[in-house]
Write a protein that holds these residues in place. Structure first.
Motif, short mmCIF file in Angstrom:
data_model
loop_
_atom_site.label_atom_id
_atom_site.label_comp_id
_atom_site.label_asym_id
_atom_site.label_seq_id
_atom_site.Cartn_x
_atom_site.Cartn_y
_atom_site.Cartn_z
N PHE A 94 0.83 -1.20 0.00
CA PHE A 94 0.00 0.00 0.00
C PHE A 94 0.87 1.26 0.00
O PHE A 94 1.81 1.37 0.78
N ASP A 95 0.57 2.17 -0.89
CA ASP A 95 1.28 3.45 -0.94
C ASP A 95 0.36 4.48 -1.57
O ASP A 95 -0.84 4.22 -1.77
N ALA A 96 0.91 5.66 -1.86
CA ALA A 96 0.08 6.73 -2.41
C ALA A 96 -0.56 6.35 -3.74
O ALA A 96 -1.68 6.78 -4.05
N ALA A 97 0.14 5.54 -4.52
CA ALA A 97 -0.40 5.12 -5.82
C ALA A 97 -1.35 3.93 -5.69
O ALA A 97 -2.10 3.64 -6.62
N HIS A 98 -1.29 3.23 -4.56
CA HIS A 98 -2.12 2.03 -4.36
C HIS A 98 -2.76 2.06 -2.96
O HIS A 98 -2.45 1.23 -2.11
N PRO A 99 -3.65 3.01 -2.71
CA PRO A 99 -4.26 3.09 -1.37
C PRO A 99 -5.32 2.02 -1.13
O PRO A 99 -5.62 1.69 0.02
N ARG A 100 -5.91 1.48 -2.21
CA ARG A 100 -6.95 0.45 -2.10
C ARG A 100 -6.59 -0.72 -3.00
O ARG A 100 -6.33 -0.54 -4.19
N LEU A 101 -6.53 -1.91 -2.43
CA LEU A 101 -6.10 -3.08 -3.18
C LEU A 101 -7.05 -4.25 -2.96
O LEU A 101 -7.60 -4.42 -1.87
N THR A 102 -7.21 -5.06 -3.99
CA THR A 102 -7.97 -6.30 -3.87
C THR A 102 -7.02 -7.43 -3.49
O THR A 102 -5.79 -7.27 -3.52
N ILE A 103 -7.58 -8.57 -3.17
CA ILE A 103 -6.75 -9.75 -2.87
C ILE A 103 -5.89 -10.09 -4.08
O ILE A 103 -4.70 -10.39 -3.94
N ALA A 104 -6.47 -10.01 -5.29
CA ALA A 104 -5.70 -10.32 -6.50
C ALA A 104 -4.56 -9.34 -6.69
O ALA A 104 -3.45 -9.72 -7.10
N ASP A 105 -4.81 -8.06 -6.39
CA ASP A 105 -3.74 -7.05 -6.50
C ASP A 105 -2.58 -7.40 -5.58
O ASP A 105 -1.41 -7.36 -5.98
N VAL A 106 -2.90 -7.72 -4.33
CA VAL A 106 -1.85 -8.02 -3.35
C VAL A 106 -1.10 -9.28 -3.75
O VAL A 106 0.14 -9.34 -3.63
N ALA A 107 -1.80 -10.28 -4.22
CA ALA A 107 -1.15 -11.51 -4.66
C ALA A 107 -0.16 -11.23 -5.79
O ALA A 107 0.97 -11.73 -5.80
N ARG A 108 -0.58 -10.40 -6.73
CA ARG A 108 0.29 -10.07 -7.87
C ARG A 108 1.50 -9.26 -7.42
O ARG A 108 2.63 -9.51 -7.87
N MET A 109 1.31 -8.31 -6.54
CA MET A 109 2.39 -7.42 -6.13
C MET A 109 3.40 -8.08 -5.20
O MET A 109 4.57 -7.70 -5.17
N THR A 110 2.96 -9.08 -4.44
CA THR A 110 3.86 -9.76 -3.50
C THR A 110 4.40 -11.08 -3.99
O THR A 110 5.38 -11.59 -3.46
N GLY A 111 3.74 -11.65 -5.01
CA GLY A 111 4.14 -12.98 -5.47
C GLY A 111 3.54 -14.10 -4.62
O GLY A 111 3.88 -15.28 -4.81
N LEU A 112 2.66 -13.74 -3.68
CA LEU A 112 1.99 -14.74 -2.85
C LEU A 112 0.82 -15.35 -3.62
O LEU A 112 0.31 -14.76 -4.57
N THR A 113 0.38 -16.52 -3.17
CA THR A 113 -0.83 -17.08 -3.76
C THR A 113 -2.02 -16.26 -3.30
O THR A 113 -1.97 -15.56 -2.28
N ARG A 114 -3.13 -16.37 -4.03
CA ARG A 114 -4.33 -15.64 -3.63
C ARG A 114 -4.80 -16.06 -2.25
O ARG A 114 -5.24 -15.24 -1.45
N ALA A 115 -4.68 -17.37 -1.96
CA ALA A 115 -5.13 -17.86 -0.66
C ALA A 115 -4.29 -17.26 0.47
O ALA A 115 -4.82 -16.86 1.51
#
Length: 244
Positions: free
Chosen positions: A14-35
Motif C-alpha cells: 500500500f502506498d500513495a499510488a495504491h491506497p486500495r487493493l484487492t486480494i488479486a492485487d496483493v497476490a500479484r504485487m507480493t508474489g503470494l498465492t491468492r489464498a
C-alpha cells in the motif's frame, strides 16, 4: 516467522499510488498465492491494521504505530528535527533528513516552509535514491561495490528530461559526491526543483543520515544553491557531529 514476513510484505504494497487493493492485487504485487494474500489481509483486518468494504482493502491509522516505534526509539530523529527547524527558520526554505533503505531514501525528519514538490513530502515518505540529493549522498557513503549493486537493482526511470539513469553515470556522480562532500540535484527529480545535501556524521566520521535544502530552480540554480546554502548545511553538519 514466515507469516510475519508475508504480512509485512502485504502492508508494504500500500502506498500513495495504491491506497486500495484487492486480494488479486496483493497476490500479484507480493508474489503470494491468492489464498495466502487473503489470509494475510483478513488477519490484518482482524487485528485492526486494515479494513475492507468486501472487495477492496485499505490500511488503517494503526499502521502508523509501526513507523512511530522507529521514530520514538531513535534519538537521532529528534536531534535531526530540531536541527532542521532551526535551519529552515533561519533561511526560509524547506529542509529534510533521510536514511537509506535499499534503493530508496526514507524521510525521518522535515521542516517545510513551503510546498516545493507536486507530491507532498512528510516523515515516512520515500523517494528513489539514484536521482535525489540525499540519496546520492547516502549511496556515496557505501562501499563502491555495494552502491553499484543498489543502483543496478533499482528501476531507474527518467522522471524528467534531466534525470541521470545510467549505472555508470550515476556511479560517476557518486564518486564526485565522495570527493566534494555534497550533492546538488538540478531538476532531476522534478522540473523546477533544485536541492543540495550533505551527510550527517557522528564523531567517528560514520554517515548516519543525510540532510538537504530544497527550493525552486528559478530562484536558486545550482551555482547559487552552493554559494548560498552549502555553508549553512556544513554548519549544521558540524553541529550534529559534535552531538552524535
Amino acid at each position: 516467522m514466515l507469516g510475519l514476513e508475508k504480512g509485512l510484505a502485504v502492508i508494504a504494497c500500500f502506498d500513495a499510488a495504491h491506497p486500495r487493493l484487492t486480494i488479486a492485487d496483493v497476490a500479484r504485487m507480493t508474489g503470494l498465492t491468492r489464498a495466502t494474500a487473503r489470509r494475510c489481509l483478513i488477519t490484518l483486518s482482524r487485528i485492526g491494521y486494515a479494513e475492507t468494504d468486501g472487495r477492496f482493502f485499505t490500511l488503517t491509522p494503526r499502521v502508523l504505530k509501526l513507523g512511530y516505534a522507529y521514530l520514538a526509539s531513535t534519538p537521532l530523529t529528534a536531534v535531526l528535527q530540531n536541527a532542521l527547524e532551526r535551519l529552515s527558520e533561519a533561511i526560509g526554505e524547506s529542509s529534510s533528513a533521510s536514511i537509506l533503505d535499499g534503493g530508496e531514501i526514507v524521510y525521518v525528519a522535515r521542516a517545510a516552509t513551503k510546498r516545493i514538490m507536486s507530491v507532498g513530502l512528510a516523515v515516512g515518505a520515500r523517494l528513489p535514491a539514484y536521482c535525489t540529493s540525499m540519496g546520492r549522498v547516502l549511496l556515496a557513503a557505501l562501499p563502491e561495490a555495494e552502491a553499484r549493486a543498489r543502483v543496478a537493482a533499482t528501476e531507474r526511470r527518467a522522471l524528467t528530461t534531466r534525470t541521470v539513469t545510467g549505472v555508470e553515470e550515476v556511479m560517476a556522480l557518486l564518486a564526485r559526491a565522495r570527493a566534494e562532500g555534497h550533492v546538488v540535484i538540478d531538476q532531476e527529480l522534478e522540473l523546477g526543483l533544485t536541492s543540495i545535501a550533505v551527510p550527517v556524521l557522528d564523531r567517528a566520521g560514520r554517515v548516519l543520515a543525510a540532510v538537504n535544502i530544497g527550493t525552486q530552480a528559478a530562484r536558486f540554480p545550482p551555482d547559487a544553491l552552493v554559494r548560498t546554502f552549502l555553508p549553512r548545511l556544513q554548519a549544521v553538519q558540524a553541529d550534529l557531529a559534535r552531538i552524535l
